[in-house]
Design a protein around this motif. Structure first.
Motif, PDB file in Angstrom:
ATOM      1  N   TRP A 137       1.320   5.484   0.289  1.00 40.06           N
ATOM      2  CA  TRP A 137       0.573   6.700   0.820  1.00 40.06           C
ATOM      3  C   TRP A 137       1.652   7.828   0.536  1.00 40.06           C
ATOM      4  O   TRP A 137       2.861   7.843   0.663  1.00 40.06           O
ATOM      5  CB  TRP A 137       0.694   6.818   2.472  1.00 40.06           C
TER       6      TRP A 137
ATOM      7  N   GLU B 165      -4.024   7.838   0.450  1.00 44.83           N
ATOM      8  CA  GLU B 165      -3.350   6.242  -0.031  1.00 44.83           C
ATOM      9  C   GLU B 165      -3.863   6.500  -1.387  1.00 44.83           C
ATOM     10  O   GLU B 165      -4.962   6.807  -2.073  1.00 44.83           O
ATOM     11  CB  GLU B 165      -4.343   5.382   0.633  1.00 44.83           C
TER      12      GLU B 165
ATOM     13  N   PHE C 228       6.064   8.596  -2.349  1.00 44.96           N
ATOM     14  CA  PHE C 228       4.800   7.815  -1.517  1.00 44.96           C
ATOM     15  C   PHE C 228       5.857   7.189  -0.678  1.00 44.96           C
ATOM     16  O   PHE C 228       7.103   6.844  -1.039  1.00 44.96           O
ATOM     17  CB  PHE C 228       4.174   7.035  -2.553  1.00 44.96           C
TER      18      PHE C 228
ATOM     19  N   TYR D 126       2.312  11.256   2.417  1.00 44.24           N
ATOM     20  CA  TYR D 126       2.134  11.873   3.790  1.00 44.24           C
ATOM     21  C   TYR D 126       2.595  13.408   3.369  1.00 44.24           C
ATOM     22  O   TYR D 126       3.458  13.864   2.660  1.00 44.24           O
ATOM     23  CB  TYR D 126       2.992  11.347   4.606  1.00 44.24           C
TER      24      TYR D 126
ATOM     25  N   TRP E   1      -6.304   8.251  -6.079  1.00 42.55           N
ATOM     26  CA  TRP E   1      -6.738   8.191  -4.884  1.00 42.55           C
ATOM     27  C   TRP E   1      -7.519   7.288  -4.198  1.00 42.55           C
ATOM     28  O   TRP E   1      -8.640   6.837  -4.816  1.00 42.55           O
ATOM     29  CB  TRP E   1      -7.032   9.663  -4.185  1.00 42.55           C
TER      30      TRP E   1
ATOM     31  N   TRP F  11      -5.069   6.772  12.235  1.00 43.53           N
ATOM     32  CA  TRP F  11      -5.566   7.820  11.140  1.00 43.53           C
ATOM     33  C   TRP F  11      -6.999   7.693  10.766  1.00 43.53           C
ATOM     34  O   TRP F  11      -7.674   6.577  11.126  1.00 43.53           O
ATOM     35  CB  TRP F  11      -4.868   7.288   9.815  1.00 43.53           C
TER      36      TRP F  11
ATOM     37  N   ARG G 151      -2.578  12.332   4.882  1.00 38.97           N
ATOM     38  CA  ARG G 151      -2.016  11.121   3.934  1.00 38.97           C
ATOM     39  C   ARG G 151      -3.033  10.886   2.858  1.00 38.97           C
ATOM     40  O   ARG G 151      -4.500  11.046   2.992  1.00 38.97           O
ATOM     41  CB  ARG G 151      -1.598  10.120   4.628  1.00 38.97           C
TER      42      ARG G 151
ATOM     43  N   ARG H 206       0.818  -1.032  -0.060  1.00 37.07           N
ATOM     44  CA  ARG H 206      -0.020  -0.129  -0.157  1.00 37.07           C
ATOM     45  C   ARG H 206       0.901   1.332  -0.111  1.00 37.07           C
ATOM     46  O   ARG H 206       1.776   1.288   0.786  1.00 37.07           O
ATOM     47  CB  ARG H 206      -0.839   0.193   1.122  1.00 37.07           C
TER      48      ARG H 206
END
Length: 151
Positions: free
Chosen positions: A7, A80, A41, A9, A133, A146, A78, A5
């Motif tokens: 992200w 993903e 990422f 940030y 996204w 989160w 963040r 995965r």
């Protein structure tokens, strides 16, 4: 198919600008003209320490804000993204970006200072639009997790 995965940030103020624009822009801060800028990422599911900001004391000495200080000063956010949005690993970045050895050493030195892992870094050499996204989240210091942001 990868289980990883990815992200992006960022401080909350930047997250608001990203959402408003509909894309994550290339990071060109401190990037020399000959080097290709990228969108960065991380596969770190908690936080990417290279996002910690550097500030200066009254005497001009640099210091790195802690994650908690970042939360207090700017908030954390963040996004993903789909694995397709983060096609290049750190190793591929070094080959494709025209980065100098000096800049590689500086990035690795900073990573070491903040205990970040370049093996978790991925990038894209193009802006990443909202079609890639998956979730948008904000860090809750109170709940220590989160939380999804609904738009």
């Amino acid at each position: 198919m990868s289980n990883k995965r990815f992200w992006h940030y960022t401080p909350l103020i930047n997250l608001s600008k990203i959402i408003e624009s509909g894309h994550i822009k290339l990071s060109d801060a401190l990037v020399p003209a000959w080097e290709k800028p990228a969108v960065w990422f991380s596969t770190n599911p908690f936080w990417e320490n290279t996002c910690l900001k550097v500030r200066k004391t009254l005497f001009g000495m640099p210091f790195i804000l802690t994650k908690k200080q970042m939360v207090e000063k700017a908030g954390l956010g963040r996004i993903e993204v789909s694995p397709r949005a983060a096609p290049s690993s750190w190793e591929q970045f070094k080959k494709l970006s025209r980065i100098s050895n000096k800049h590689i050493k500086q990035m690795l030195f900073f990573a070491n200072q903040v205990q970040a892992k370049p093996s978790q870094w991925y990038c894209n050499f193009s802006p990443v639009g909202s079609e890639f996204w998956i979730t948008i989240e904000e860090w809750s210091e109170e709940r220590q997790k989160w939380l999804a942001i609904t738009l």
